[in-house]
Design an enzyme around this catalytic site. Structure first.
Site, PDB file in Angstrom:
ATOM      1  N   SER A 174       0.796  -1.236   0.000  1.00  0.00           N
ATOM      2  CA  SER A 174       0.000   0.000   0.000  1.00  0.00           C
ATOM      3  C   SER A 174       0.821   1.276   0.000  1.00  0.00           C
ATOM      4  O   SER A 174       0.271   2.353  -0.235  1.00  0.00           O
ATOM      5  CB  SER A 174      -0.932   0.022   1.212  1.00  0.00           C
ATOM      6  OG  SER A 174      -1.922  -0.953   1.074  1.00  0.00           O
TER       7      SER A 174
ATOM      8  N   LYS B 299       0.486   3.324  -2.954  1.00  0.00           N
ATOM      9  CA  LYS B 299      -0.702   4.153  -3.173  1.00  0.00           C
ATOM     10  C   LYS B 299      -0.334   5.639  -3.188  1.00  0.00           C
ATOM     11  O   LYS B 299      -1.055   6.454  -3.771  1.00  0.00           O
ATOM     12  CB  LYS B 299      -1.749   3.865  -2.089  1.00  0.00           C
ATOM     13  CG  LYS B 299      -2.396   2.478  -2.179  1.00  0.00           C
ATOM     14  CD  LYS B 299      -3.396   2.257  -1.037  1.00  0.00           C
ATOM     15  CE  LYS B 299      -4.291   1.029  -1.222  1.00  0.00           C
ATOM     16  NZ  LYS B 299      -3.631  -0.260  -1.064  1.00  0.00           N
TER      17      LYS B 299
ATOM     18  N   TYR C 181      -4.029  -2.453 -10.568  1.00  0.00           N
ATOM     19  CA  TYR C 181      -3.952  -2.262  -9.105  1.00  0.00           C
ATOM     20  C   TYR C 181      -3.032  -3.300  -8.447  1.00  0.00           C
ATOM     21  O   TYR C 181      -2.175  -2.954  -7.619  1.00  0.00           O
ATOM     22  CB  TYR C 181      -5.361  -2.326  -8.510  1.00  0.00           C
ATOM     23  CG  TYR C 181      -5.379  -2.309  -7.003  1.00  0.00           C
ATOM     24  CD1 TYR C 181      -5.141  -1.130  -6.306  1.00  0.00           C
ATOM     25  CD2 TYR C 181      -5.618  -3.466  -6.264  1.00  0.00           C
ATOM     26  CE1 TYR C 181      -5.143  -1.097  -4.921  1.00  0.00           C
ATOM     27  CE2 TYR C 181      -5.621  -3.446  -4.877  1.00  0.00           C
ATOM     28  CZ  TYR C 181      -5.384  -2.262  -4.212  1.00  0.00           C
ATOM     29  OH  TYR C 181      -5.372  -2.243  -2.848  1.00  0.00           O
TER      30      TYR C 181
ATOM     31  N   TYR D 285      -4.954   3.517   7.880  1.00  0.00           N
ATOM     32  CA  TYR D 285      -6.280   2.909   8.041  1.00  0.00           C
ATOM     33  C   TYR D 285      -6.931   3.417   9.327  1.00  0.00           C
ATOM     34  O   TYR D 285      -6.902   4.619   9.592  1.00  0.00           O
ATOM     35  CB  TYR D 285      -6.176   1.372   8.025  1.00  0.00           C
ATOM     36  CG  TYR D 285      -5.300   0.892   6.893  1.00  0.00           C
ATOM     37  CD1 TYR D 285      -5.602   1.226   5.574  1.00  0.00           C
ATOM     38  CD2 TYR D 285      -4.153   0.141   7.122  1.00  0.00           C
ATOM     39  CE1 TYR D 285      -4.794   0.808   4.524  1.00  0.00           C
ATOM     40  CE2 TYR D 285      -3.349  -0.285   6.077  1.00  0.00           C
ATOM     41  CZ  TYR D 285      -3.669   0.048   4.778  1.00  0.00           C
ATOM     42  OH  TYR D 285      -2.874  -0.353   3.762  1.00  0.00           O
TER      43      TYR D 285
ATOM     44  N   VAL E 270       1.110  -3.723   3.907  1.00  0.00           N
ATOM     45  CA  VAL E 270       1.033  -5.008   4.610  1.00  0.00           C
ATOM     46  C   VAL E 270       2.290  -5.846   4.429  1.00  0.00           C
ATOM     47  O   VAL E 270       2.446  -6.884   5.066  1.00  0.00           O
ATOM     48  CB  VAL E 270      -0.179  -5.871   4.197  1.00  0.00           C
ATOM     49  CG1 VAL E 270      -1.469  -5.244   4.675  1.00  0.00           C
ATOM     50  CG2 VAL E 270      -0.191  -6.142   2.717  1.00  0.00           C
TER      51      VAL E 270
END
Lengths: 305, 305, 305, 305
Positions: free
Chosen positions: B64, B67, B189, B241, B259
């Protein structure tokens, strides 16, 4: 300081007469009486220089902005244990929502939503002999301003109509996270919300969040450097309910709003700025206040990011 | 820079052997094979000085963290229109939750939860001729590192097991907020998530977020000063998150976790720091990474607050 | 009637000594004192024949079963307007949940969850001169039993600890769906919950739901035929909180449970049956009560489906 | 039977020309082409007598009504184990909601919401050699009607636009509650939804739910008496999405609606009735269908309560 007055004056002039799509809060009847024409800005720099424009010396109901003050005192008295009673996460939900409390078993997401501020009041009652008087003394000392007071009419008005807050407090008590009598906790909470200050006074009372080791005029320190940073951090992530991300994105400063139409924002090591304009956007934050601060940090290039 | 190496070495030594309560992510089977002993730290200052310790030159799956890169390119290409497709609010929910999407009518809360990053991929596909190649070129140029690449095995592994992401993408498409073919969007993705970098490379690729007007080695500017600040702002409120508030509270820097066990954090105008340790806490963020960074900003007194 | 006694005796013998996985409700302290050994069954047929076994003549706290009685009186007094204040949909949520109330703007899903029963009490207060006395008179007349009464200790016990219900009532009032004083509404609500009846008395008081045009011993009709059917319909879809589907599936009769461990069930045109066993399953319904009734409708082939 | 034709004719005449506030479903493009003027009613009694009025012999897309048939076959093949994969509780949420699935860990609330019906399809694929052919054979045998068929155009139309259902299926698979390939499950699901029958045929195919020990014209029994009752029970509590309580309250029969505008309802031991009118109310159930059936059970006094 030098550059701020001109920039403030210019943005004030630009924004003053734009069509404001917001609405004055009317769920606390007493707040509905305030003229929506009011518009004031004040800045105080770390060098203690002050500048203001418009209605910056009129008192108004600071409402949820006072949640910073109650959090500060509770953090001072309870230390890191405080975070067993209230979390530090943005809620992603409106300010008076009960939904998350149910899945979170009575631990409010953060001290700046109503649920969290009510738990903070409960913590304070456990420490203070005369909660309302002692809290007022605390505020007056850090502001060096003995003119600060509750507005009993506003407190009364909210007590008569604040069923949602009564629900929140009883709901949290059902999970065991309120230790004192519900009526006492809410009476204290409604009083704290009813504090009245001017924009100028707001920038003075929150100077302790701009300096690492602030001491009051009596020579008392308030909270540690680390605690100061942490309160600023919570303001940044949680200060504007479900518009906190938007404020961080557009303005880029730790800040806190109140339904009275006030917003206060901190630039660590630089300044504290306060804006007041009573019409709120649909998320419950001052429409012109948000707009002013976005322009201000853009033109002064002074976001923390 | 001078003070950083000693502080980093000390914290590294302290933390290296503590009992790590976290768990290696196993929902992407390919990630489950990584040794949980890995632990590396790297810092690069704005003066381009670098220091690293432990496994800071081993490649790992940044997941992530990528991102940030896809958001940056989409922001460059789409400008402020991007925010009509994805919001900038913390979600208050786990990273792969579908709940909020339903009440928010398919507009993800922010670009750092999976739903938001998938919409960002859809935006990119609308702009790029060869999305996977073009994105890789973009990454290589800003890092000035032509060694950066996808890990096809990891991308494949996630494609075979990523039912939740397939669900997210189709759910968003049912609201009309995915314009391209679902399979194409997800293939892109999963590839972006599979990027592999070392801690050192991470600190280098993200230098553009520490400087106001960064230009690549080819002389291209990436995003504007204001856009840079805004990406940092979103990292601070949404980068971890439903533990974003906790990271802001304990560490006090804009950052982003993956992760794979990596965390990258930015101090605007000062440095970029990256940590890697594969065991994750229950919120999905690196256990030792969080701990290291909390110690680091405390000991260097370098939070942004 | 002929076949019922043997079947009841047999199931009673089978179930009496099985290991009961349930737990006695302890959130109302006064209820925690009841021996969990109690087990009674009573049936009354439409021909007014009665049969009972075990502790069927011991009084117990019927708790939520009384919600049928308050609904009946409110329906009689308010007619179809009642449904503007409370809906008739299963909630899919636990009995004291606040979540749905928020999205449903203060209109409870049905009159058998706490929120709905509290609104029903508010409706009754608007119609009755002396709510507690008048409601008791209503119950006594339809049962032709002047021995029925509140248990003040239980009402008091619930009032002291019922924070969740205080929260519910204030929350609904914040949406404008409680018209009277919150304390008055809750005092009435807690009294209604504290009604004490035996299994035998329960089957007698609810005979009006088995017959289309029931009249009391004084010759008064209670509700219309259509209203009777509709109350049975709501019992079937909503009588067991988030286990209503399970009860309909396994037992196949309109029914209602209470946390005191009682369950009453109706077979229109045939009989009313009541079971009492204080240990509750995790959904808050009597463990043995559910089991008994499932066996009973299977062996008598008398589900309504 | 004698009284039904006149009552049906009268209600048909009354309702035929009222202003229908509903809307034809348009999320499946192919369904949007149906004239909203269609209005048909058919009844078949347990004595096999039939009466119909209006468009009762026109084929239409029965959509979710087919969920009864797939449930029946899965129940026959899987027995009570089926309930480990899908629950029997009303959902309290719209038909295609993903929210509850998240907290319920991939176990759909009941077999009549889309999520549940998709799981039922997955169960069937595990038992059938040629799922689509075998299911069609099953339907044809119980209806003794070899004219029943899928509408490939409707199945195709839904496959092209059914992103929400693709999301649901992948989401459930992420919890492990879909065992087969997602594309196969959905292809089967969309075909089942595309079944076309007339009102008359609907009343014939569902006769097995009116009789305790129905056997097909080939002499095969379908499900046990207890299973028959249980399917009726689930229809009553869950047949109309978040309007199931309302249907039970107003009509008082087990029933099931489809977005094609059909409704079928069962009176155990008496009759099966079907209505078709394509305009749907805001909950997705046929506006005139609901109205017709409410009038019908009132005038015939034939609710099950």
């Amino acid at each position: 300081m030098k550059k701020y007055p001109t920039i403030i004056d210019n943005i004030y002039a630009e924004i003053k007469d734009i069509k404001d799509e917001g609405k004055v809060a009317n769920y606390i009847p007493e707040l509905g009486c305030i003229s929506d024409e009011n518009f004031g800005i004040s800045i105080t720099t770390i060098e203690k220089q002050n500048y203001g424009v418009g209605d910056f010396e009129k008192k108004f109901s600071i409402q949820s902005i006072s949640k910073i003050l109650s959090l500060t005192l509770a953090y001072q008295l309870e230390g890191e244990n405080l975070w067993q009673r209230v979390d530090v996460e943005p809620s992603g939900n409106p300010f008076n929502s009960l939904q998350q409390l149910e899945s979170d078993k009575g631990i409010p997401r953060n001290p700046f939503i109503n649920a969290g501020a009510i738990v903070v009041c409960d913590v304070l009652i456990g420490h203070l002999k005369n909660p309302k008087e002692d809290f007022l003394d605390f505020c007056r000392e850090i502001a060096n301003n003995y003119d600060i007071n509750y507005n009993e009419k506003v407190a009364e008005s909210e007590k008569r109509t604040g069923f949602r807050n009564v629900a929140l407090c009883n709901f949290i008590k059902s999970f065991g996270n309120i230790k004192n009598n519900v009526d006492d906790v809410l009476d204290f909470y409604f009083h704290i919300c009813s504090l009245e200050l001017t924009c100028k006074e707001l920038t003075e009372i929150f100077m302790y969040l701009t300096e690492d080791n602030y001491t009051t005029h009596k020579g008392n320190s308030i909270i540690t450097e680390s605690q100061t940073k942490r309160i600023n951090a919570i303001m940044l992530t949680c200060g504007f309910y479900d518009e906190s991300g938007e404020f961080s994105f557009r303005v880029g400063l730790p800040g806190k709003s109140g339904v009275g139409g006030g917003i206060v924002a901190i630039h660590p090591d630089k300044y504290c700025i306060a804006v007041w304009s009573p019409k709120l956007n649909e998320k419950g934050n001052s429409f012109k206040g948000m707009l002013f601060l976005e322009n201000f940090t853009t033109k002064t290039a002074s976001s923390i990011f």
